[in-house]
Design a protein around this motif. Structure first.
Motif, short mmCIF file in Angstrom:
data_model
loop_
_atom_site.label_atom_id
_atom_site.label_comp_id
_atom_site.label_asym_id
_atom_site.label_seq_id
_atom_site.Cartn_x
_atom_site.Cartn_y
_atom_site.Cartn_z
N CYS A 1 6.52 -10.80 -12.62
CA CYS A 1 5.66 -9.62 -12.53
C CYS A 1 6.08 -8.85 -11.29
O CYS A 1 5.75 -9.24 -10.16
N ALA A 2 6.84 -7.78 -11.49
CA ALA A 2 7.30 -6.93 -10.39
C ALA A 2 6.18 -5.94 -10.10
O ALA A 2 6.12 -4.85 -10.66
N LEU B 1 6.50 -15.69 -11.36
CA LEU B 1 6.63 -15.20 -9.99
C LEU B 1 6.04 -13.80 -9.95
O LEU B 1 6.38 -12.95 -10.77
N ILE B 2 5.16 -13.58 -8.99
CA ILE B 2 4.46 -12.30 -8.87
C ILE B 2 4.73 -11.70 -7.50
O ILE B 2 4.42 -12.33 -6.47
N THR B 3 5.32 -10.51 -7.44
CA THR B 3 5.51 -9.85 -6.15
C THR B 3 4.22 -9.14 -5.77
O THR B 3 3.49 -8.65 -6.62
N ALA B 4 3.96 -9.07 -4.46
CA ALA B 4 2.70 -8.55 -3.94
C ALA B 4 1.53 -9.26 -4.63
O ALA B 4 0.59 -8.64 -5.09
N GLY B 5 1.63 -10.58 -4.66
CA GLY B 5 0.67 -11.38 -5.42
C GLY B 5 -0.48 -11.95 -4.63
O GLY B 5 -1.28 -12.72 -5.18
N ALA B 6 -0.59 -11.60 -3.36
CA ALA B 6 -1.62 -12.22 -2.52
C ALA B 6 -2.95 -11.48 -2.54
O ALA B 6 -3.97 -12.03 -2.10
N SER B 7 -2.96 -10.26 -3.03
CA SER B 7 -4.21 -9.49 -3.04
C SER B 7 -4.17 -8.46 -4.16
O SER B 7 -3.14 -8.27 -4.81
N GLY B 8 -5.28 -7.80 -4.39
CA GLY B 8 -5.35 -6.72 -5.36
C GLY B 8 -4.98 -7.13 -6.77
O GLY B 8 -5.35 -8.22 -7.23
N ILE C 1 9.92 -9.85 -18.18
CA ILE C 1 9.75 -9.07 -16.97
C ILE C 1 8.66 -8.04 -17.21
O ILE C 1 8.74 -7.27 -18.18
N VAL C 2 7.65 -8.06 -16.36
CA VAL C 2 6.54 -7.12 -16.48
C VAL C 2 6.49 -6.30 -15.20
O VAL C 2 6.32 -6.85 -14.11
N VAL C 3 6.69 -4.99 -15.32
CA VAL C 3 6.73 -4.11 -14.16
C VAL C 3 5.45 -3.28 -14.10
O VAL C 3 5.03 -2.70 -15.11
N THR C 4 4.85 -3.23 -12.93
CA THR C 4 3.65 -2.43 -12.74
C THR C 4 4.04 -1.00 -12.38
O THR C 4 4.61 -0.76 -11.32
N SER C 5 3.75 -0.07 -13.26
CA SER C 5 3.94 1.35 -12.97
C SER C 5 2.56 1.95 -12.72
O SER C 5 1.77 1.40 -11.95
N SER C 6 2.23 3.04 -13.36
CA SER C 6 0.96 3.73 -13.16
C SER C 6 0.87 4.84 -14.20
O SER C 6 1.89 5.29 -14.72
N ALA D 1 13.85 -7.31 -7.51
CA ALA D 1 13.24 -8.47 -8.18
C ALA D 1 13.91 -8.71 -9.53
O ALA D 1 14.24 -9.85 -9.88
N ALA D 2 14.13 -7.64 -10.30
CA ALA D 2 14.78 -7.78 -11.61
C ALA D 2 16.22 -8.23 -11.46
O ALA D 2 16.72 -9.05 -12.26
#
Length: 252
Positions: free
Chosen positions: A76-77, A5-12, A126-131, A110-111
């Motif tokens: 994937c958060a 499951l991927i949040t904000a998964g429709a683009s980018g 769980i994979v979290v996108t930071s920066s 999500a988590a």
């Protein structure tokens, strides 16, 4: 077949993650708050219109995931927004809160709802996108940097808390990623600093050892690795996908 499951998964970056997991043989479910972008994802993917800051909606999403899939192997958060570009004294509390709501609270929610499914299965990733802003700070982007630092603490805590159940949690820290969102950042930062867009772009690129921006597929490949059995003992890690940032402050 494993399920992600991927949040904000429709683009980018989220869309790139979906494509990478799909290519690796995973079932893909994406959620997003952009209905038009969701309508454009591959037909084989499941999709849900969800605002990750809405706990009722997030809870409902995971209930549906549990009912349809019986669980989830990877989360994937990834949801995030750029937030304001301004000196700290010019950042409104409203803009601060809005940025943290998506970038930090969205990952938390999500988590929160993925954890029971993974604990029951005694497995999961769980994979979290930071920066890289969550590693070095980011001038004129205080809310974004604060949120991206915070999700690292959240994820390391998840790794400790969920590890006894066989669940892993890791952070990806992308550098500047080519695409529309970064173009918006470049434009706002150029205005704030009194520079041209190209000068700001070059500042970011030259601040890395490899002298270039990241592409969504670079981040996606790392997400697939971290979710895979190959990374079965990789947990609590913060992994930059940035061409190696050597100058984290992209000013001239």
């Amino acid at each position: 077949m494993k399920r992600v499951l991927i949040t904000a998964g429709a683009s980018g970056v989220g869309r790139a993650m979906g494509e990478a997991f799909d290519a690796a043989g995973w079932q893909v479910w994406v959620c997003d708050r952009d209905a038009s972008a969701l309508a454009d994802v591959p037909e084989a993917w499941r999709r849900s219109l969800v605002d990750v800051t809405d706990e009722v909606a997030v809870s409902g999403l995971f209930s549906e995931v549990s009912e349809v899939w019986g669980g989830v192997d990877a989360l994937c958060a990834n949801a995030g927004i750029a937030g304001p570009t301004a000196a700290i004294e010019d950042v409104s509390l409203q803009d601060w809160q809005a940025c943290l709501a998506v970038n930090l609270e969205g990952a938390f929610l999500a988590a929160k709802y993925a954890a029971p499914l993974m604990k029951a299965a005694k497995a999961g990733s769980i994979v979290v996108t930071s920066s890289t802003a969550g590693q070095y700070g980011y001038p004129f982007r205080a809310p974004y940097a604060a949120a991206k630092w915070a999700v690292i603490g959240l994820t390391k805590t998840l790794a400790m808390e969920l590890g006894p159940y066989g669940v892993r949690a890791n952070v990806i820290c992308p550098g500047a990623v080519e695409g529309p969102r970064m173009e918006g950042v470049l434009a706002r930062e150029a205005e704030a600093k009194g520079m041209s867009r190209d000068a700001v772009y070059e500042g970011y690129a030259s601040g890395t050892a490899m002298g270039r921006f990241v592409e969504g597929k670079d981040v996606a490949g790392m997400a697939v690795f971290l979710a895979s059995d190959t990374a079965r003992l990789v947990s609590g890690q913060v992994i930059a996908v940035d061409g190696f940032t050597v100058n984290p402050d992209p000013k001239v």
